[in-house]
Design an enzyme around this catalytic site. Sequence first.
Site, PDB file in Angstrom:
ATOM      1  N   TRP A 196      -4.973   3.215  11.585  1.00  0.00           N
ATOM      2  CA  TRP A 196      -4.930   3.165  10.278  1.00  0.00           C
ATOM      3  C   TRP A 196      -5.450   4.399   9.517  1.00  0.00           C
ATOM      4  O   TRP A 196      -6.669   4.612   9.669  1.00  0.00           O
ATOM      5  CB  TRP A 196      -5.680   1.897   9.726  1.00  0.00           C
ATOM      6  CG  TRP A 196      -5.435   1.592   8.217  1.00  0.00           C
ATOM      7  CD1 TRP A 196      -6.273   2.173   7.431  1.00  0.00           C
ATOM      8  CD2 TRP A 196      -4.422   1.175   7.588  1.00  0.00           C
ATOM      9  NE1 TRP A 196      -5.543   1.854   5.943  1.00  0.00           N
ATOM     10  CE2 TRP A 196      -4.445   1.149   6.266  1.00  0.00           C
ATOM     11  CE3 TRP A 196      -3.326   0.100   8.166  1.00  0.00           C
ATOM     12  CZ2 TRP A 196      -3.656   0.339   5.466  1.00  0.00           C
ATOM     13  CZ3 TRP A 196      -2.210  -0.375   7.531  1.00  0.00           C
ATOM     14  CH2 TRP A 196      -2.524  -0.448   5.978  1.00  0.00           C
ATOM     15  N   HIS A 250       1.209  -9.284   4.680  1.00  0.00           N
ATOM     16  CA  HIS A 250      -0.058  -8.276   4.477  1.00  0.00           C
ATOM     17  C   HIS A 250      -0.338  -8.213   2.894  1.00  0.00           C
ATOM     18  O   HIS A 250      -0.615  -7.427   2.159  1.00  0.00           O
ATOM     19  CB  HIS A 250       0.276  -6.953   5.041  1.00  0.00           C
ATOM     20  CG  HIS A 250      -0.789  -6.085   5.228  1.00  0.00           C
ATOM     21  ND1 HIS A 250      -0.950  -5.420   6.398  1.00  0.00           N
ATOM     22  CD2 HIS A 250      -1.896  -5.924   4.671  1.00  0.00           C
ATOM     23  CE1 HIS A 250      -2.173  -4.647   6.326  1.00  0.00           C
ATOM     24  NE2 HIS A 250      -2.770  -4.823   5.253  1.00  0.00           N
ATOM     25  N   ASN A 264      -1.752 -10.504   8.327  1.00  0.00           N
ATOM     26  CA  ASN A 264      -2.829  -9.636   8.637  1.00  0.00           C
ATOM     27  C   ASN A 264      -4.101 -10.057   8.077  1.00  0.00           C
ATOM     28  O   ASN A 264      -4.096 -10.423   6.925  1.00  0.00           O
ATOM     29  CB  ASN A 264      -2.100  -8.302   7.917  1.00  0.00           C
ATOM     30  CG  ASN A 264      -3.396  -7.287   7.890  1.00  0.00           C
ATOM     31  OD1 ASN A 264      -3.690  -6.586   8.978  1.00  0.00           O
ATOM     32  ND2 ASN A 264      -4.126  -7.054   7.027  1.00  0.00           N
ATOM     33  N   GLU A 265      -4.974 -10.154   8.774  1.00  0.00           N
ATOM     34  CA  GLU A 265      -6.449 -10.368   8.461  1.00  0.00           C
ATOM     35  C   GLU A 265      -6.445 -11.656   7.486  1.00  0.00           C
ATOM     36  O   GLU A 265      -6.736 -11.480   6.435  1.00  0.00           O
ATOM     37  CB  GLU A 265      -7.122  -9.193   7.733  1.00  0.00           C
ATOM     38  CG  GLU A 265      -6.915  -7.805   8.756  1.00  0.00           C
ATOM     39  CD  GLU A 265      -7.728  -6.649   8.136  1.00  0.00           C
ATOM     40  OE1 GLU A 265      -8.291  -7.034   6.956  1.00  0.00           O
ATOM     41  OE2 GLU A 265      -8.138  -5.799   8.634  1.00  0.00           O
ATOM     42  N   ARG A 319       3.747   0.048  13.053  1.00  0.00           N
ATOM     43  CA  ARG A 319       3.449  -1.293  12.437  1.00  0.00           C
ATOM     44  C   ARG A 319       3.216  -1.050  10.942  1.00  0.00           C
ATOM     45  O   ARG A 319       2.649  -0.251  10.346  1.00  0.00           O
ATOM     46  CB  ARG A 319       1.805  -1.473  12.899  1.00  0.00           C
ATOM     47  CG  ARG A 319       1.716  -2.931  12.061  1.00  0.00           C
ATOM     48  CD  ARG A 319       0.183  -3.415  12.418  1.00  0.00           C
ATOM     49  NE  ARG A 319      -0.146  -4.605  11.754  1.00  0.00           N
ATOM     50  CZ  ARG A 319      -1.284  -4.554  11.010  1.00  0.00           C
ATOM     51  NH1 ARG A 319      -2.008  -3.740  11.083  1.00  0.00           N
ATOM     52  NH2 ARG A 319      -1.365  -5.905  10.279  1.00  0.00           N
ATOM     53  N   ASN A 344      -7.830  -5.946  14.387  1.00  0.00           N
ATOM     54  CA  ASN A 344      -8.274  -5.000  13.484  1.00  0.00           C
ATOM     55  C   ASN A 344      -9.851  -4.771  13.461  1.00  0.00           C
ATOM     56  O   ASN A 344     -10.512  -5.828  13.300  1.00  0.00           O
ATOM     57  CB  ASN A 344      -7.819  -5.362  11.872  1.00  0.00           C
ATOM     58  CG  ASN A 344      -6.145  -5.015  11.480  1.00  0.00           C
ATOM     59  OD1 ASN A 344      -5.520  -4.630  12.470  1.00  0.00           O
ATOM     60  ND2 ASN A 344      -5.882  -5.392  10.459  1.00  0.00           N
ATOM     61  N   GLU A 386      -5.481   1.920  -1.605  1.00  0.00           N
ATOM     62  CA  GLU A 386      -6.708   1.286  -0.798  1.00  0.00           C
ATOM     63  C   GLU A 386      -7.164  -0.044  -1.700  1.00  0.00           C
ATOM     64  O   GLU A 386      -8.350   0.053  -1.950  1.00  0.00           O
ATOM     65  CB  GLU A 386      -7.718   2.058  -0.417  1.00  0.00           C
ATOM     66  CG  GLU A 386      -8.869   1.641   0.478  1.00  0.00           C
ATOM     67  CD  GLU A 386      -8.541   0.587   1.670  1.00  0.00           C
ATOM     68  OE1 GLU A 386      -7.535   0.796   2.272  1.00  0.00           O
ATOM     69  OE2 GLU A 386      -9.252  -0.290   2.099  1.00  0.00           O
ATOM     70  N   TRP A 387      -6.296  -0.759  -1.877  1.00  0.00           N
ATOM     71  CA  TRP A 387      -6.932  -2.316  -2.542  1.00  0.00           C
ATOM     72  C   TRP A 387      -7.702  -2.033  -3.810  1.00  0.00           C
ATOM     73  O   TRP A 387      -7.330  -1.211  -4.721  1.00  0.00           O
ATOM     74  CB  TRP A 387      -7.115  -3.140  -1.518  1.00  0.00           C
ATOM     75  CG  TRP A 387      -6.232  -3.311  -0.467  1.00  0.00           C
ATOM     76  CD1 TRP A 387      -6.584  -2.880   1.124  1.00  0.00           C
ATOM     77  CD2 TRP A 387      -4.995  -4.134  -0.390  1.00  0.00           C
ATOM     78  NE1 TRP A 387      -5.509  -3.192   1.642  1.00  0.00           N
ATOM     79  CE2 TRP A 387      -4.564  -3.795   0.785  1.00  0.00           C
ATOM     80  CE3 TRP A 387      -4.134  -4.441  -1.339  1.00  0.00           C
ATOM     81  CZ2 TRP A 387      -3.307  -4.279   1.484  1.00  0.00           C
ATOM     82  CZ3 TRP A 387      -3.032  -4.923  -0.932  1.00  0.00           C
ATOM     83  CH2 TRP A 387      -2.495  -4.770   0.151  1.00  0.00           C
ATOM     84  N   GLN A 392       0.804  -1.231  -0.103  1.00  0.00           N
ATOM     85  CA  GLN A 392      -0.151  -0.012  -0.032  1.00  0.00           C
ATOM     86  C   GLN A 392       0.804   1.224   0.082  1.00  0.00           C
ATOM     87  O   GLN A 392       0.449   2.199  -0.317  1.00  0.00           O
ATOM     88  CB  GLN A 392      -0.983   0.035   1.273  1.00  0.00           C
ATOM     89  CG  GLN A 392      -1.937  -1.158   1.037  1.00  0.00           C
ATOM     90  CD  GLN A 392      -2.842  -1.035   2.138  1.00  0.00           C
ATOM     91  OE1 GLN A 392      -2.729  -1.887   3.329  1.00  0.00           O
ATOM     92  NE2 GLN A 392      -4.190  -0.368   2.232  1.00  0.00           N
ATOM     93  N   TYR A 409     -13.136  -1.992  12.243  1.00  0.00           N
ATOM     94  CA  TYR A 409     -13.648  -0.885  11.681  1.00  0.00           C
ATOM     95  C   TYR A 409     -14.992  -0.477  11.975  1.00  0.00           C
ATOM     96  O   TYR A 409     -15.453   0.542  12.142  1.00  0.00           O
ATOM     97  CB  TYR A 409     -13.178  -0.836  10.445  1.00  0.00           C
ATOM     98  CG  TYR A 409     -12.007  -0.722   9.932  1.00  0.00           C
ATOM     99  CD1 TYR A 409     -11.051   0.504   9.534  1.00  0.00           C
ATOM    100  CD2 TYR A 409     -11.019  -1.952   9.916  1.00  0.00           C
ATOM    101  CE1 TYR A 409     -10.086   0.737   9.435  1.00  0.00           C
ATOM    102  CE2 TYR A 409      -9.766  -1.962   9.599  1.00  0.00           C
ATOM    103  CZ  TYR A 409      -9.093  -0.546   9.427  1.00  0.00           C
ATOM    104  OH  TYR A 409      -7.881  -0.341   8.965  1.00  0.00           O
ATOM    105  N   GLU A 421      -5.201  -1.919  14.015  1.00  0.00           N
ATOM    106  CA  GLU A 421      -5.905  -1.100  13.028  1.00  0.00           C
ATOM    107  C   GLU A 421      -7.014  -0.627  13.548  1.00  0.00           C
ATOM    108  O   GLU A 421      -7.989  -1.448  14.082  1.00  0.00           O
ATOM    109  CB  GLU A 421      -6.181  -1.761  11.786  1.00  0.00           C
ATOM    110  CG  GLU A 421      -4.641  -1.952  10.866  1.00  0.00           C
ATOM    111  CD  GLU A 421      -5.067  -2.506   9.372  1.00  0.00           C
ATOM    112  OE1 GLU A 421      -6.422  -2.561   8.980  1.00  0.00           O
ATOM    113  OE2 GLU A 421      -4.302  -3.357   8.978  1.00  0.00           O
TER     114      GLU A 421
END
Length: 568
Positions: free
Chosen positions: A465, A160, A210-211, A114, A350, A472-473, A60, A352, A419
């Site tokens: 984050w 990630h 990650n995730e 991180r 993480n 952003e992907w 990213q 949100y 995050e």
Amino acid sequence: MSATASDSIMETGTFVNCFLLVISLVIIPVNGGYDKERDALLKGTFPQDFIWSSATAAYQIEGAWNVSDKGPSVWDTLAHQDNNRDTGDVACDSYHKYPADIQLMKQMGLKYYRFSISWPRIFPTGEQQDGVNQDGVRYYNALINELIANDIQPMVTLFHWDLPQVLQDRYGGFLNNHTNTTVIHDLFGDYARFLYQNYGDRVKYWITFNEPWITAWLGYGIGNFAPQHNEPAEGQYKAAHNIILSHAKAYHIYDDEFRAAQGGQVGITLNCDWGTPKTPADADAALRYVQFFLGWFAHPIYKNGDYPEVMKTTMARKAQEEGRTTSRLPEFTPEQKLSISGTGDFFGLNHYTTVEVTDACCTPIENPNYDTDKDVGTGHAPDWPRAASSWLYVVPWGIRNLLGFIKEEYGDPEIYVTENGRSDHDQDPAIMMDMERICYYMMYTNEVMKASNMDNVKVKAYTAWSLLDNFEWLSGYSERFGLHYVDFNDPTRTRYPKASSVFFKQLVRNNGYPEGSEFTKYVENMWYFCHNTTEAEVNGYTGGASQISSLFSLFLAIPMMIAYSLIA
Ligand code: PNW
């Protein structure tokens, strides 16, 4: 931020509107609106050794996608698929500009960072025996040394999402045959060992994955994320199985070969949306939702080496209904269970957003997939504000519930929030006075403090984050999560502080919301505004100045203006 629907209801003040307001309060008693008790500002501070951090990820921010011998990752492949996509080819150019990133953190008083290491930047094919990219090794050495020279501790994510493309091509990546001769666990183990060997003298916090939920479901189930494998009945379960085993491998390598000498910690970062029942009758469904989401990974790793009971029984019943002889959810062997259980020194989280869950028992069996397997429906309460990302609704109290769930369910582990944050749209003029992000951080960190100080959850860290606007992907550069603005049309990729970075700096300096501080006074003034309500509405208070007039209290308005003027 605009006036809320309930504001305008109060303004017009007609009988009908008041009646509607009363009705809406009756219909949404749990999730709707401001709850005087639940949503009140808590004053106080976090424990003294609390860790404040910010996060990024290699693909990213780094750019330099093909410098020296770096191999392509599955995200390079996805981004280069057609000419219309944003790519991470340059991104924030942090491969070259990392000293500037570190100065931003220093400015904010952050003592932890991180970031993630790109596997194909270290091993171009993913396999050590094929060769090591020495420039890549040097890059992370330089980054880590520069952090430490600035008194910032590195927290390193090994994976990630940027899997070496060659591993996908050679072995199917994380779909690599999970029953017989599996190489992906060993290859991940080799990669982990190499990082511990090279950086473990200075890195004391390691996050294996990650995730994995995203990699498994979006990468190998739905297949909209890289490597775009579409197999929604089984792909995610096979990939998750391999990821859990790879994580355990990397954990044991640290334990056996490095822990004594290096004394660090190894964990994994799991993402989870909190699931709140829409009605009391949906309570089991909400729990099932969280077990399928978080429990899928957390139950094996932090509990007993195996998937949650409700997942196993649900999937066994589905197998029967579908006329299958075996469940689509794979099984761990007894030895594997032993090796998986307890492989987290901390619990990385993480978080949100929150969803409202309804029971949808029992969904049809044609084309089964992970979403229908849960037998739930998901939605959102009408008054939950939405960020730029379509999935991101702002529900601060959700994080406190989730932290409490983790404490109860997984034996009171040390939790690192790795995050949390909010997106804006990329728009002209740029959103530099990002009040909604300030509100998000204010409300969510206050809920984390409630979990810590009122519920005795062992929350050790909070990570924003993100440090920077970045790739952003699938949304490319159209959604901005940064505390700092990056102009992606400017070849030098200059970074500019947004108002939220000034807010966050004050938050870190105050270590929370101490009674009597100027910062806390500012937050008190902002509190109802951030919750889309007014003091009058909450307390039936009728006299005095409006909330809005106190918004730009001198204390924070001035540094925010300075921050803003830097880009003007
Ligand atoms: C996380 N969703 O990803 C990642 O760890 C970050 O790399 C990412 O930039 C950040 O959250 C913000 O999105 C997610 O679609 C990506 O629900 C997508 C989803 C959730 C989290």
